[in-house]
Write a protein that holds these residues in place. Structure first.
Motif, mmCIF file in Angstrom:
data_model
loop_
_atom_site.group_PDB
_atom_site.id
_atom_site.type_symbol
_atom_site.label_atom_id
_atom_site.label_comp_id
_atom_site.label_asym_id
_atom_site.label_seq_id
_atom_site.Cartn_x
_atom_site.Cartn_y
_atom_site.Cartn_z
ATOM 1 N N HIS A 125 -8.081 -7.176 0.337
ATOM 2 C CA HIS A 125 -6.644 -7.150 0.618
ATOM 3 C C HIS A 125 -5.799 -7.044 -0.645
ATOM 4 O O HIS A 125 -4.780 -7.715 -0.775
ATOM 5 N N LEU A 126 -6.211 -6.203 -1.562
ATOM 6 C CA LEU A 126 -5.339 -5.917 -2.704
ATOM 7 C C LEU A 126 -4.168 -5.095 -2.210
ATOM 8 O O LEU A 126 -4.265 -4.399 -1.204
ATOM 9 N N PHE A 127 -3.031 -5.165 -2.919
ATOM 10 C CA PHE A 127 -1.878 -4.358 -2.534
ATOM 11 C C PHE A 127 -2.096 -2.931 -3.035
ATOM 12 O O PHE A 127 -2.150 -2.708 -4.247
ATOM 13 N N PRO A 128 -2.260 -1.963 -2.135
ATOM 14 C CA PRO A 128 -2.717 -0.633 -2.549
ATOM 15 C C PRO A 128 -1.663 0.144 -3.341
ATOM 16 O O PRO A 128 -2.004 1.091 -4.035
ATOM 17 N N HIS A 129 -0.400 -0.266 -3.229
ATOM 18 C CA HIS A 129 0.655 0.481 -3.929
ATOM 19 C C HIS A 129 0.905 -0.083 -5.312
ATOM 20 O O HIS A 129 1.866 0.306 -5.980
ATOM 21 N N MET A 130 0.079 -1.009 -5.736
ATOM 22 C CA MET A 130 0.243 -1.580 -7.071
ATOM 23 C C MET A 130 -1.055 -1.417 -7.850
ATOM 24 O O MET A 130 -2.145 -1.474 -7.271
ATOM 25 N N TYR A 171 -5.353 1.964 -9.637
ATOM 26 C CA TYR A 171 -4.968 1.468 -8.312
ATOM 27 C C TYR A 171 -6.229 1.033 -7.562
ATOM 28 O O TYR A 171 -7.324 1.540 -7.857
ATOM 29 N N ALA A 173 -7.558 1.839 -4.833
ATOM 30 C CA ALA A 173 -8.379 2.911 -4.272
ATOM 31 C C ALA A 173 -9.232 3.594 -5.338
ATOM 32 O O ALA A 173 -10.154 4.332 -5.011
ATOM 33 N N GLN A 174 -8.888 3.370 -6.614
ATOM 34 C CA GLN A 174 -9.663 3.995 -7.691
ATOM 35 C C GLN A 174 -10.726 3.056 -8.241
ATOM 36 O O GLN A 174 -11.368 3.361 -9.233
ATOM 37 N N ASP B 182 -1.754 -3.088 7.727
ATOM 38 C CA ASP B 182 -2.832 -4.035 7.988
ATOM 39 C C ASP B 182 -2.344 -5.479 7.839
ATOM 40 O O ASP B 182 -1.699 -5.821 6.861
ATOM 41 N N GLN B 185 -2.789 -7.551 4.620
ATOM 42 C CA GLN B 185 -1.828 -7.466 3.526
ATOM 43 C C GLN B 185 -0.867 -8.638 3.563
ATOM 44 O O GLN B 185 -0.580 -9.266 2.549
ATOM 45 N N VAL B 203 5.597 -6.035 -0.143
ATOM 46 C CA VAL B 203 4.253 -5.659 0.306
ATOM 47 C C VAL B 203 4.285 -4.744 1.538
ATOM 48 O O VAL B 203 3.679 -3.681 1.531
ATOM 49 N N PRO B 206 6.965 -1.153 1.445
ATOM 50 C CA PRO B 206 6.495 -0.015 0.641
ATOM 51 C C PRO B 206 5.341 0.735 1.294
ATOM 52 O O PRO B 206 5.226 1.947 1.145
ATOM 53 N N GLN B 207 4.472 0.001 2.015
ATOM 54 C CA GLN B 207 3.343 0.673 2.663
ATOM 55 C C GLN B 207 3.763 1.314 3.981
ATOM 56 O O GLN B 207 3.192 2.311 4.401
ATOM 57 N N SER B 291 -12.278 4.383 1.752
ATOM 58 C CA SER B 291 -13.593 4.197 1.162
ATOM 59 C C SER B 291 -13.602 2.937 0.334
ATOM 60 O O SER B 291 -12.629 2.589 -0.298
ATOM 61 N N PHE B 301 -10.234 12.353 -5.768
ATOM 62 C CA PHE B 301 -8.912 12.677 -6.300
ATOM 63 C C PHE B 301 -8.988 13.708 -7.417
ATOM 64 O O PHE B 301 -8.008 14.301 -7.789
ATOM 65 N N PRO B 308 -3.689 11.359 -8.795
ATOM 66 C CA PRO B 308 -3.355 11.149 -7.383
ATOM 67 C C PRO B 308 -1.993 10.491 -7.254
ATOM 68 O O PRO B 308 -1.614 9.678 -8.092
ATOM 69 N N LYS B 310 0.797 7.980 -5.648
ATOM 70 C CA LYS B 310 0.697 6.615 -5.172
ATOM 71 C C LYS B 310 0.423 6.609 -3.671
ATOM 72 O O LYS B 310 -0.323 5.796 -3.162
ATOM 73 N N LEU B 313 -3.113 7.087 -2.794
ATOM 74 C CA LEU B 313 -3.900 5.882 -3.038
ATOM 75 C C LEU B 313 -3.710 4.872 -1.929
ATOM 76 O O LEU B 313 -4.641 4.203 -1.515
ATOM 77 N N ILE B 314 -2.472 4.775 -1.429
ATOM 78 C CA ILE B 314 -2.224 3.852 -0.321
ATOM 79 C C ILE B 314 -3.014 4.311 0.894
ATOM 80 O O ILE B 314 -3.657 3.530 1.578
ATOM 81 N N ALA B 316 -5.696 6.152 0.955
ATOM 82 C CA ALA B 316 -7.134 6.016 0.755
ATOM 83 C C ALA B 316 -7.582 4.577 0.933
ATOM 84 O O ALA B 316 -8.720 4.312 1.304
ATOM 85 N N SER B 317 -6.688 3.635 0.686
ATOM 86 C CA SER B 317 -7.085 2.225 0.797
ATOM 87 C C SER B 317 -7.233 1.815 2.251
ATOM 88 O O SER B 317 -7.809 0.776 2.543
ATOM 89 N N THR B 319 -5.058 0.727 4.388
ATOM 90 C CA THR B 319 -4.319 -0.439 4.867
ATOM 91 C C THR B 319 -3.250 -0.070 5.883
ATOM 92 O O THR B 319 -2.674 -0.939 6.507
#
Lengths: 278, 330
Positions: A125-130, A171, A173-174, B182, B185, B203, B206-207, B291, B301, B308, B310, B313-314, B316-317, B319
């Motif tokens: 549960h890391l914040f993906p936008h940071m 980030y 995801a990386q 999610d 978060q 939190v 932004p997502q 992933s 990426f 990539p 932002k 990346l969001i 891909a995560s 959430t």
């Protein structure tokens, strides 16, 4: 300063045992029921648990036994239905007045209580936008009102401590799963918690990444952090735990040192579970 | 070392050269459509009653340009107000407080359930209904009073009429966005001791933007054309009213309709370009999968872009949910 000098004058070994004896977490007769009426499930059925300051407690148990729920109750992510939980002597979520009446605490106060307890989740549960750095800086800046410069310096130290000083600007995801979980640990540590809760921290990881997260946790345990760890890593429990608790169907079936619970379990259910996990 | 392995990828030793499946239906349908299109263009150009000379003349008329400006002011002004209102409504809808939840539900029910035209007429008639407005305690003392007509002019009635209506639609879009994030978060943020408002601002929102922004762009384009209804207030400076007025005055309604259509098309086209970039930025790509593994150099990426975004990346995560139906407002 005076605390430190008092501790050192008393001698290192005795000081350590003295603080160890003191209870950090006291869970008393805790019940947790999800839902109401017909569909209600009684997940915790009277759990008693004492966790000493600076000790590492590993909670074992089959899935659905209520071990994750117990952690979530300690952190007030779930309301308990009955019983009481104290962390560092302070009642969690409620206030008991002089007449013995229980009052719910204001969400702000609950948030304050939570901020002293770190939690690491199975799915990070890391914040993906940071970035990793921003993830670690976020709570100190937003909750503690720490200046960004100070928070940044501390975040860099913490990321270095979990071995990620070369990934600070990535980030989530990386990052690999193991790296993400290490950032999550650093993020929790950034709030200077007096207690760390780990909810199956390695269960979502590829096998080859488990070791790096466990290494960070071992390091943390050695530094004297009070930890409650829900895990299936028996090796970790044997090596690091001071206290092992086996939960099944919402009650603590057996507890003791790793040698007692893991190597010489008394209860049939514990033996049965361990035979499946080992 | 990697060069030879890539060559074997590129040079196929036994390439297939097969004839395509014959598809005569494609050719026939294409020809039919082209003929129909040619007929339509012919009808537009050769019919003198369109008066294209007048279209060209009035296209740049001062009154028309001013109408375009007012239309843009109404469009963007009402969208800004509506977005602020919509976030508040969406948050209220998710509140623990049943009064807040019900209020939000009722607001959305009412403003989506009545025609925008009716609402605009109503706001225009507000000064008839309540000649004086006062601020005070219901059934109690009044603190200060003013004449409705002085404060709520046609412009403000039009602006807020559009905004209040749009807020109901946007509230559902924002709610879908907030719901798509999610719950883990929120839990992680709570566990760090963050307060609800901080969690929303830092939190969740932004997502949620990934889901909220593309349909909001769509709503903006829709709002541009909805502003043509402000004559119901009546507000008489917008593009539709201005061109209609000239058309009636000069007894040439058709060329002036064409002018209005051309301006709306032009602005819509510009907005569509903006929308295209917004959508690309906020990623509608349903193909990407979350992933747990690392995106090292040359990973997912590495191929398309060096860095990539932002939003990539969001996404891909994993959430935010990849559910296309979240973006559909009934």
């Amino acid at each position: 300063m005076s605390d430190a000098s008092a501790a050192s004058s008393a001698g290192d070994a005795s000081a350590a045992t003295a603080t160890r004896g003191e209870a950090m977490v006291e869970v008393r007769e805790v019940h947790k029921v999800f839902g109401q009426g017909e569909g209600a499930t009684h997940v915790l059925r009277g759990v008693d648990l004492t966790v000493g300051r600076g000790s590492v407690t590993v909670v074992l148990g089959p899935s659905g036994s209520g071990k994750s729920t117990l952690l979530r109750c300690i952190n007030e992510l779930e309301d308990i239905t009955g019983g009481s939980i104290r962390v560092d002597g302070e009642l969690m979520g409620y206030r008991l007045d002089d007449k013995g009446v229980l009052h719910r605490l204001h969400p702000k106060v609950v948030a304050q209580q939570r901020s002293r307890i770190g939690m690491v989740f199975q799915r990070f549960h890391l914040f993906p936008h940071m970035t990793a750095l921003e993830n670690v800086m976020e709570a100190p800046v937003q909750v503690r009102g720490m200046s960004k410069a100070v928070a940044r310096r501390r975040a860099l130290e913490l990321l270095d401590r979990v071995g990620l000083s070369d990934r600070v600007n990535r980030y989530p995801a990386q990052l690999s799963g193991g790296q993400q979980q290490r950032v999550a640990i650093a993020r929790a540590l950034a709030m200077d918690p007096e207690l760390m809760l780990f909810d199956e921290p390695t269960s979502a990881l590829d096998p080859e990444l488990v070791g790096e997260v466990l290494a960070v946790m071992k390091d943390l345990a050695r530094s004297g952090m009070t930890m409650i760890v829900v895990t299936h890593e028996i090796g970790f429990a044997r090596e690091v735990a001071d206290h092992v608790v086996f939960i099944d169907e919402g009650v603590i079936v057996e507890e003791g040192t790793p040698a007692e619970v893991i190597d010489a379990p008394q209860e049939v259910r514990t033996r049965d579970f361990l035979s499946h996990v080992l | 070392m990697s060069a030879p392995s890539q060559d074997t990828h590129d040079v196929v030793p036994n390439p297939i050269h097969a004839r395509p499946v014959p598809r005569p239906g494609r050719w026939v349908s294409a020809v039919v459509l082209l003929v129909l299109a040619a007929m339509a263009v012919n009808a537009l150009i050769t019919n003198p009653r369109f008066r294209w000379d007048l279209v060209w003349l009035y296209l740049r008329d001062v009154v028309v340009i001013r109408g375009v400006m007012w239309t843009l002011v109404l469009t963007f002004g009402s969208m800004v107000i509506a977005i602020a209102l919509a976030v508040a409504l969406a948050v209220m809808r998710r509140s623990d407080n049943p009064v807040m939840r019900s209020f939000s539900w009722f607001y959305i029910w009412f403003f989506r359930g009545t025609p925008i035209y009716t609402q605009l007429v109503f706001w225009g008639l507000l000064s008839v209904l309540y000649p004086r407005l006062s601020l005070g305690i219901p059934f109690g003392p009044e603190f200060f009073t003013f004449t409705t007509r002085d404060v709520i002019t046609a412009f403000w009635a039009a602006l807020f009429g559009l905004a209040l209506n749009e807020a109901a639609y946007l509230a559902e879009i924002v709610r879908a966005g907030l719901t798509s994030v999610d719950t883990g978060q929120t839990e992680a943020a709570k566990a760090l001791g963050m307060k609800d408002r901080t969690i929303l601002r830092r939190v969740v929102l932004p997502q949620a933007m990934r889901v909220i922004v593309p349909p909001t762009g769509n709503e903006t384009i829709s709002m541009l054309k909805t502003t043509s209804l402000v004559l119901a207030v009546p507000f008489t400076l917008d593009l539709t009213y201005a061109t209609n007025a000239i058309g009636n005055r000069t007894f040439q309604p058709i060329p002036l309709l064409m002018i209005a259509a051309l301006w709306y098309l032009l602005i819509t086209s510009i907005l569509m370009i903006g929308q295209h970039f917004l959508e690309r930025y906020y990623g509608r790509g349903f193909g990407t999968t979350p992933s747990g593994g690392g995106g090292g150099p040359g990973g997912r990426f590495g191929r398309r872009r060096r860095k990539p975004s932002k939003q990539d990346l969001i996404r891909a995560s994993g959430t935010t949910r990849q559910d296309p139906f979240l973006e559909v407002t009934p």
